[in-house]
Write a protein that holds these residues in place. Structure first.
Motif, PDB file in Angstrom:
ATOM      1  N   SER A 110       0.804  -1.224   0.000  1.00 43.21           N
ATOM      2  CA  SER A 110       0.000   0.000   0.000  1.00 43.21           C
ATOM      3  C   SER A 110       0.839   1.278   0.000  1.00 43.21           C
ATOM      4  O   SER A 110       0.428   2.298  -0.531  1.00 43.21           O
ATOM      5  N   GLN A 111       2.032   1.227   0.602  1.00 44.05           N
ATOM      6  CA  GLN A 111       2.845   2.461   0.700  1.00 44.05           C
ATOM      7  C   GLN A 111       4.241   2.308   0.111  1.00 44.05           C
ATOM      8  O   GLN A 111       5.007   3.273   0.083  1.00 44.05           O
ATOM      9  N   GLY A 112       4.575   1.092  -0.283  1.00 48.88           N
ATOM     10  CA  GLY A 112       5.884   0.908  -0.930  1.00 48.88           C
ATOM     11  C   GLY A 112       6.938   0.306  -0.017  1.00 48.88           C
ATOM     12  O   GLY A 112       6.763   0.198   1.203  1.00 48.88           O
ATOM     13  N   HIS A 113       8.038  -0.073  -0.638  1.00 52.48           N
ATOM     14  CA  HIS A 113       9.119  -0.797   0.038  1.00 52.48           C
ATOM     15  C   HIS A 113       9.721  -0.010   1.203  1.00 52.48           C
ATOM     16  O   HIS A 113       9.963  -0.555   2.284  1.00 52.48           O
ATOM     17  N   ASP A 114       9.946   1.290   1.026  1.00 53.01           N
ATOM     18  CA  ASP A 114      10.592   2.074   2.079  1.00 53.01           C
ATOM     19  C   ASP A 114       9.740   2.133   3.347  1.00 53.01           C
ATOM     20  O   ASP A 114      10.281   2.082   4.466  1.00 53.01           O
ATOM     21  N   ALA A 118      10.859   0.794   7.006  1.00 48.68           N
ATOM     22  CA  ALA A 118      10.786   1.637   8.208  1.00 48.68           C
ATOM     23  C   ALA A 118      10.055   0.884   9.329  1.00 48.68           C
ATOM     24  O   ALA A 118      10.456   0.936  10.500  1.00 48.68           O
ATOM     25  N   TRP A 119       9.005   0.161   8.976  1.00 48.76           N
ATOM     26  CA  TRP A 119       8.273  -0.649   9.953  1.00 48.76           C
ATOM     27  C   TRP A 119       9.132  -1.811  10.462  1.00 48.76           C
ATOM     28  O   TRP A 119       9.112  -2.152  11.657  1.00 48.76           O
ATOM     29  N   ALA A 120       9.893  -2.404   9.590  1.00 46.76           N
ATOM     30  CA  ALA A 120      10.793  -3.486  10.002  1.00 46.76           C
ATOM     31  C   ALA A 120      11.771  -2.969  11.058  1.00 46.76           C
ATOM     32  O   ALA A 120      11.961  -3.594  12.112  1.00 46.76           O
ATOM     33  N   HIS A 121      12.366  -1.816  10.796  1.00 41.88           N
ATOM     34  CA  HIS A 121      13.292  -1.237  11.778  1.00 41.88           C
ATOM     35  C   HIS A 121      12.568  -0.935  13.094  1.00 41.88           C
ATOM     36  O   HIS A 121      13.083  -1.209  14.172  1.00 41.88           O
ATOM     37  N   ALA A 122      11.373  -0.354  12.974  1.00 38.35           N
ATOM     38  CA  ALA A 122      10.615  -0.003  14.184  1.00 38.35           C
ATOM     39  C   ALA A 122      10.342  -1.257  15.019  1.00 38.35           C
ATOM     40  O   ALA A 122      10.515  -1.252  16.245  1.00 38.35           O
ATOM     41  N   GLY A 123       9.920  -2.316  14.368  1.00 41.81           N
ATOM     42  CA  GLY A 123       9.586  -3.545  15.083  1.00 41.81           C
ATOM     43  C   GLY A 123      10.802  -4.218  15.690  1.00 41.81           C
ATOM     44  O   GLY A 123      10.795  -4.612  16.866  1.00 41.81           O
ATOM     45  N   LEU A 124      11.857  -4.363  14.900  1.00 42.50           N
ATOM     46  CA  LEU A 124      13.071  -5.035  15.381  1.00 42.50           C
ATOM     47  C   LEU A 124      13.693  -4.247  16.538  1.00 42.50           C
ATOM     48  O   LEU A 124      14.103  -4.828  17.552  1.00 42.50           O
ATOM     49  N   ARG A 125      13.777  -2.935  16.391  1.00 37.82           N
ATOM     50  CA  ARG A 125      14.374  -2.117  17.462  1.00 37.82           C
ATOM     51  C   ARG A 125      13.509  -2.130  18.724  1.00 37.82           C
ATOM     52  O   ARG A 125      14.035  -2.181  19.844  1.00 37.82           O
ATOM     53  N   ALA A 126      12.210  -2.079  18.550  1.00 41.87           N
ATOM     54  CA  ALA A 126      11.315  -2.081  19.716  1.00 41.87           C
ATOM     55  C   ALA A 126      11.458  -3.384  20.498  1.00 41.87           C
ATOM     56  O   ALA A 126      11.536  -3.388  21.732  1.00 41.87           O
ATOM     57  N   TYR A 127      11.514  -4.493  19.767  1.00 41.61           N
ATOM     58  CA  TYR A 127      11.599  -5.802  20.431  1.00 41.61           C
ATOM     59  C   TYR A 127      12.972  -6.020  21.068  1.00 41.61           C
ATOM     60  O   TYR A 127      13.062  -6.474  22.207  1.00 41.61           O
ATOM     61  N   PHE A 128      14.030  -5.696  20.338  1.00 40.79           N
ATOM     62  CA  PHE A 128      15.376  -6.049  20.814  1.00 40.79           C
ATOM     63  C   PHE A 128      16.090  -4.965  21.621  1.00 40.79           C
ATOM     64  O   PHE A 128      17.195  -5.199  22.113  1.00 40.79           O
ATOM     65  N   SER A 147       4.805   4.653  15.432  1.00 41.34           N
ATOM     66  CA  SER A 147       5.645   4.623  14.231  1.00 41.34           C
ATOM     67  C   SER A 147       5.023   5.411  13.082  1.00 41.34           C
ATOM     68  O   SER A 147       5.506   5.352  11.955  1.00 41.34           O
ATOM     69  N   GLY A 148       3.937   6.131  13.389  1.00 36.25           N
ATOM     70  CA  GLY A 148       3.336   6.994  12.366  1.00 36.25           C
ATOM     71  C   GLY A 148       2.356   6.280  11.453  1.00 36.25           C
ATOM     72  O   GLY A 148       1.920   6.831  10.445  1.00 36.25           O
ATOM     73  N   LEU A 149       2.007   5.041  11.797  1.00 35.49           N
ATOM     74  CA  LEU A 149       1.018   4.324  10.982  1.00 35.49           C
ATOM     75  C   LEU A 149      -0.384   4.592  11.523  1.00 35.49           C
ATOM     76  O   LEU A 149      -0.549   5.007  12.675  1.00 35.49           O
ATOM     77  N   ASP A 150      -1.365   4.304  10.715  1.00 36.12           N
ATOM     78  CA  ASP A 150      -2.761   4.317  11.160  1.00 36.12           C
ATOM     79  C   ASP A 150      -2.947   3.008  11.936  1.00 36.12           C
ATOM     80  O   ASP A 150      -3.018   1.921  11.345  1.00 36.12           O
ATOM     81  N   ALA A 151      -2.977   3.103  13.259  1.00 34.48           N
ATOM     82  CA  ALA A 151      -2.951   1.904  14.106  1.00 34.48           C
ATOM     83  C   ALA A 151      -4.158   0.998  13.854  1.00 34.48           C
ATOM     84  O   ALA A 151      -4.028  -0.232  13.845  1.00 34.48           O
ATOM     85  N   ALA A 152      -5.313   1.595  13.644  1.00 33.23           N
ATOM     86  CA  ALA A 152      -6.510   0.782  13.400  1.00 33.23           C
ATOM     87  C   ALA A 152      -6.385   0.048  12.060  1.00 33.23           C
ATOM     88  O   ALA A 152      -6.779  -1.117  11.935  1.00 33.23           O
ATOM     89  N   ALA A 153      -5.819   0.715  11.069  1.00 32.03           N
ATOM     90  CA  ALA A 153      -5.626   0.083   9.759  1.00 32.03           C
ATOM     91  C   ALA A 153      -4.601  -1.048   9.852  1.00 32.03           C
ATOM     92  O   ALA A 153      -4.738  -2.095   9.214  1.00 32.03           O
TER      93      ALA A 153
END
Lengths: 213, 213
Positions: A110-114, A118-128, A147-153
Motif C-alpha cells: 500500500s505504501q511501498g518498500h521504504d 521503516a516498519w521493520a526497523h521499528a519492530g526489530l528495534r522495539a523488540y530487541f 511509528s506513524g502508521l494508522d494503528a486501526a488500519a
C-alpha cells in the motif's frame, strides 16, 4: 549473453530475508542497506516466519537446545555490541511474529518498500532494545501508532485474509529460494546465512566469487 | 584480587576445541595460533568428537538437514577460500574421527602439545584438501608415517584402551566446559563458537568485553 546482462547483474538488488523475532536479523538489518549502498546496490527486504521455514527444514531455533541456549543468549548480545548496536534480550523469546510480518507486507503493497522497511526497523528495534512484545496485539497496535502508521488500519491488516495469504506466499517463495534461516541474503544467486557473513558479502559485492586457492 | 591475577589472566592460554571431521575447525585451525600470538597468548588444543557432543546436546551436523546441507557444503568451501585456504570437499563426510583424535592425545602425552598440534594440522589438511579418509585405518596409518610418526605405534595407540579412555575423558571435560560444537574457543572464560567469530576473538583479546551501547 548480451553486453547489458553484466550491468543488470551488477545492479540487481540484494535479497534480504528476516524474521521480527530473530536477534541476528536485527543485527543485520542495521547494516544491510549501508553495505549494499557502498557497492551501488539496493536491498529488497522480505519479512518471513522462521517457524514456518524451520518446520519445513526440520530445524529448531538455537535456544531450543539445552547447551546451545546459554551460548546463544550470550552471543546475541555480544554480537550486537560488537556491531555497535544496543541490545536487550526480550523476556518472552522467541515470539510469534505473523502480525508484524503481515503489517510489513500490507505496507509494502500500500505504501511501498521504504515504508515497509521503516516498519521493520521499528519492530526489530522495539523488540530487541525495549522488549516491546510484538506478539501482544495491544503493544503492537501502540507501536504502529508511535511509528506513524494508522494503528486501526494496521490492526485490520494483520487480521485480514489478504495479508495472511500474502505472508504465506512469501514464506513459500523463501523456501523455494532455499532460505532456511534468518537473516538470509542472496547476492546474485549466492546465498549468505547469518549476520556473521557481512565480511563475505562485502567482498563478494566488491569482487565476485572468491578465488580458489 | 592480588595484583598478579590480571597478568595471569592476560597470559592464560586460549582453549581451542576441534574435530578432525569439521570443515570450520579446519579453517580456524589455520589462524588460531597466529591470532593468539598477536596478543601474546598461547593456544591449548583439544581434539574432541563432535558426534559425542552433538548427542549430549541433542544436535545434529548441518549436513543432516535437507535444506541446510546444500548451503553448508557451499559455505565450507567459500569460507575456506575467503580465509585464503585451499579446500576440497571430501567425498565421505562427515566421518568418524576417534582414531585420529586418540593419536592426538597419545602424542600430547608422549611427545608434548606441539607434536599433537602438528598431527592435528596434518590430519585436517589431509582430509580437507586431499580427501584422505581419516576413518580408513590403512589411509590413517599411511598419513601417520608421512607425517613423521612411528606408524605402527600410532596404530597401536588408537586401539589402546588408555587413549580410548583419555579421549572419553576429554569429551566429557569439553561438555562440562559447555562445548557443543566445533571449532569452539574459550578466551578468559568467554566462549566463541565457529570460525566466523575470529574478529570477535581478536577484539576481545585486544580490549576485553565489548562495551554495552
Amino acid at each position: 549473453m548480451p553486453a547489458s546482462s553484466g550491468l543488470a547483474r551488477q545492479h540487481a538488488p540484494i535479497q534480504f530475508y528476516f524474521d521480527f523475532s530473530s536477534p541476528y536479523s536485527y543485527i543485520a538489518s542495521e547494516w544491510i542497506d549501508a553495505v549494499a549502498a557502498r557497492h551501488g546496490r539496493r536491498v529488497q527486504w522480505h519479512a518471513i516466519l522462521l517457524g514456518v521455514l524451520f518446520q519445513a527444514a526440520e530445524l529448531k531455533p538455537p535456544v531450543a537446545y539445552p547447551l546451545k541456549r546459554d551460548y546463544a543468549l550470550r552471543d546475541f548480545e555480544r554480537s550486537a555490541h560488537f556491531a555497535g548496536l544496543p541490545y536487550r534480550q526480550p523476556g518472552a523469546f522467541p515470539i510469534a511474529t505473523q502480525h508484524a510480518a503481515r503489517v510489513f507486507w500490507w505496507l509494502h503493497e500500500s505504501q511501498g518498500h521504504d515504508a515497509a522497511v521503516a516498519w521493520a526497523h521499528a519492530g526489530l528495534r522495539a523488540y530487541f532494545t525495549r522488549g516491546v512484545a510484538l506478539n501482544d496485539v495491544v503493544a503492537l497496535k501502540a507501536l504502529a501508532g508511535e511509528s506513524g502508521l494508522d494503528a486501526a488500519a494496521a490492526e485490520a491488516a494483520w487480521g485480514d485474509e489478504r495479508w495472511k495469504q500474502r505472508l504465506k506466499a512469501e514464506n513459500e517463495a523463501a523456501l523455494a529460494a532455499g532460505v532456511f534461516g534468518a537473516p538470509y541474503c542472496i547476492v546474485d544467486g549466492e546465498p549468505f546465512w547469518g549476520q556473521d557473513r557481512q565480511a563475505q558479502i562485502e567482498r563478494w559485492l566488491a569482487s565476485g566469487p572468491f578465488k580458489r586457492v
